[in-house]
Design a protein around this motif. Structure first.
Motif, PDB file in Angstrom:
ATOM      1  N   ALA A  78      40.900  30.433  27.253  1.00  0.00           N
ATOM      2  CA  ALA A  78      40.096  31.662  27.281  1.00  0.00           C
ATOM      3  C   ALA A  78      40.882  32.845  26.713  1.00  0.00           C
ATOM      4  N   ASP A  79      40.229  33.636  25.846  1.00  0.00           N
ATOM      5  CA  ASP A  79      40.810  34.886  25.362  1.00  0.00           C
ATOM      6  C   ASP A  79      40.431  35.954  26.387  1.00  0.00           C
TER       7      ASP A  79
ATOM      8  N   PHE B 154      37.060  38.178  26.756  1.00  0.00           N
ATOM      9  CA  PHE B 154      36.200  37.875  27.892  1.00  0.00           C
ATOM     10  C   PHE B 154      35.954  39.132  28.725  1.00  0.00           C
ATOM     11  N   SER B 155      37.000  39.940  28.911  1.00  0.00           N
ATOM     12  CA  SER B 155      36.873  41.170  29.703  1.00  0.00           C
ATOM     13  C   SER B 155      35.901  42.147  29.035  1.00  0.00           C
TER      14      SER B 155
ATOM     15  N   THR C 231      43.320  41.560  36.013  1.00  0.00           N
ATOM     16  CA  THR C 231      43.028  40.569  37.050  1.00  0.00           C
ATOM     17  C   THR C 231      42.805  39.187  36.447  1.00  0.00           C
ATOM     18  N   LEU C 232      42.104  39.144  35.306  1.00  0.00           N
ATOM     19  CA  LEU C 232      41.829  37.860  34.659  1.00  0.00           C
ATOM     20  C   LEU C 232      43.114  37.193  34.155  1.00  0.00           C
ATOM     21  N   ARG C 233      44.009  38.006  33.604  1.00  0.00           N
ATOM     22  CA  ARG C 233      45.251  37.442  33.076  1.00  0.00           C
ATOM     23  C   ARG C 233      46.070  36.828  34.208  1.00  0.00           C
TER      24      ARG C 233
ATOM     25  N   LEU D 237      39.909  34.764  40.401  1.00  0.00           N
ATOM     26  CA  LEU D 237      38.584  34.779  39.786  1.00  0.00           C
ATOM     27  C   LEU D 237      37.528  35.326  40.743  1.00  0.00           C
ATOM     28  N   GLN D 238      37.698  35.051  42.055  1.00  0.00           N
ATOM     29  CA  GLN D 238      36.754  35.599  43.030  1.00  0.00           C
ATOM     30  C   GLN D 238      36.745  37.124  42.989  1.00  0.00           C
TER      31      GLN D 238
END
Lengths: 205, 205
Positions: free
Chosen positions: A144-145, A149-150, A130-132, A79-80
């Motif tokens: 979270a979807d 979100f992206s 990256t989020l996944r 997340l960072q």
């Protein structure tokens, strides 16, 4: 020998793209011309048309170079890394004419002959990967979807830079990015991850 | 008699603004001209210059008319009113040329001689008033910075409509607005308020 020629072609292409970015940044798409870009880049007509057939081609190359001005500067993960992407972007847009011109061209499309959604979609794709991964590693809430979100992050950053440009010539953009994360992190960061996220927008400066 | 003249002046002004919106929507700021707007609105040069001195004046009037196309349609209150504002906006931008032209002019400023941050700031001010009231009534978490949240909402909606315009000609904008609220509500709605918020984007259609 072939390798040397290829290297030179790559360098020439990069020189043209940077020259184009400078001209687009100053004049916008409609105010720019290929001859002005050739002059700025210091290349011949032959070199220009070997690489780019039209002003639209040049605009597309500048628009799609945006991630190259941000991603290589990142060294964090999870997340960072997402947060850092927005911080580096907010800083680079003020420093790097290639990013600034790419953003301007992307957002000014409606009034021009260029139609290309790929700069938005490419940013969303990079964020989503990256989020996944962050979600799989437990840093992002399971509910979270990440695709939505992206795409929302790309939209929010697009709008924030326009708002910041209107009110401060973009000077307050880093602070707006921090405010965004204070709003978003409580809903997206899993467990106590939010507490470990560094929200100093100058951590890359 | 004076009253009748005033009424007529108000109507003429509105006719001009709507004609200007149609021309700006079609041609953008740089492609529009006062003479074309006069023709579209069906008004004389005298009437035009009585109300507006320049194309910049006309653009400012169109940009600042945005809230008038949304606010009178609302009948809810609290956090639902904020959500409804974004739903009505997402619908009206597809239907109402006055709103669509106002948004386009606001976002295209960089390439034109118009510089006006007030459309962004006016939307933020309207949202902030409603949000602060919702916070006082316990619908919004006490920790939320309602000013920052309001400015962020304006930014996010600005960027969402650009993203939606690029990928779908704005057809998927209502769905993007719903996705935004699914991301934002968990962090901003107090207690169990989020469960009572109607997230059907067509509730006003």
């Amino acid at each position: 020998m072939v390798k040397l020629q290829q290297d030179r072609a790559v360098r020439t292409r990069e020189t043209i793209i940077r020259g184009a970015a400078e001209v687009f940044d100053q004049y916008g798409f409609n105010g720019a011309s290929i001859s002005r870009i050739m002059k700025r880049a210091g290349v011949s007509q032959g070199a220009m048309y070997f690489h780019f057939k039209s002003k639209e081609d040049l605009a597309r190359a500048v628009m799609n170079a945006q991630p190259d001005t941000v991603i290589p500067r990142l060294d964090s993960r999870g997340l960072q890394r997402i947060v850092d992407m927005t911080f580096v972007w907010a800083w680079q847009i003020q420093q790097d004419v290639l990013l600034r011109a790419g953003v301007r061209l992307t957002n000014e499309q409606e009034g021009t002959s260029v139609r290309d959604a790929s700069p938005y979609q490419e940013w969303a794709r990079i964020l989503e990967i990256t989020l996944r991964q962050a979600q799989e590693e437990g840093e992002v809430v399971a509910s979270a979807d990440v695709r939505q979100f992206s795409e929302f992050l790309v939209s929010a950053c697009t709008g924030m830079q326009m708002y910041a440009n209107a009110v401060s010539g973009r000077r307050d953009l880093p602070e707006r990015v921090v405010a965004m994360w204070r709003i978003l992190l409580p809903g997206v960061a899993a467990g106590r991850i939010a507490e470990s996220i560094d929200l100093n927008p100058r951590r890359f400066v």
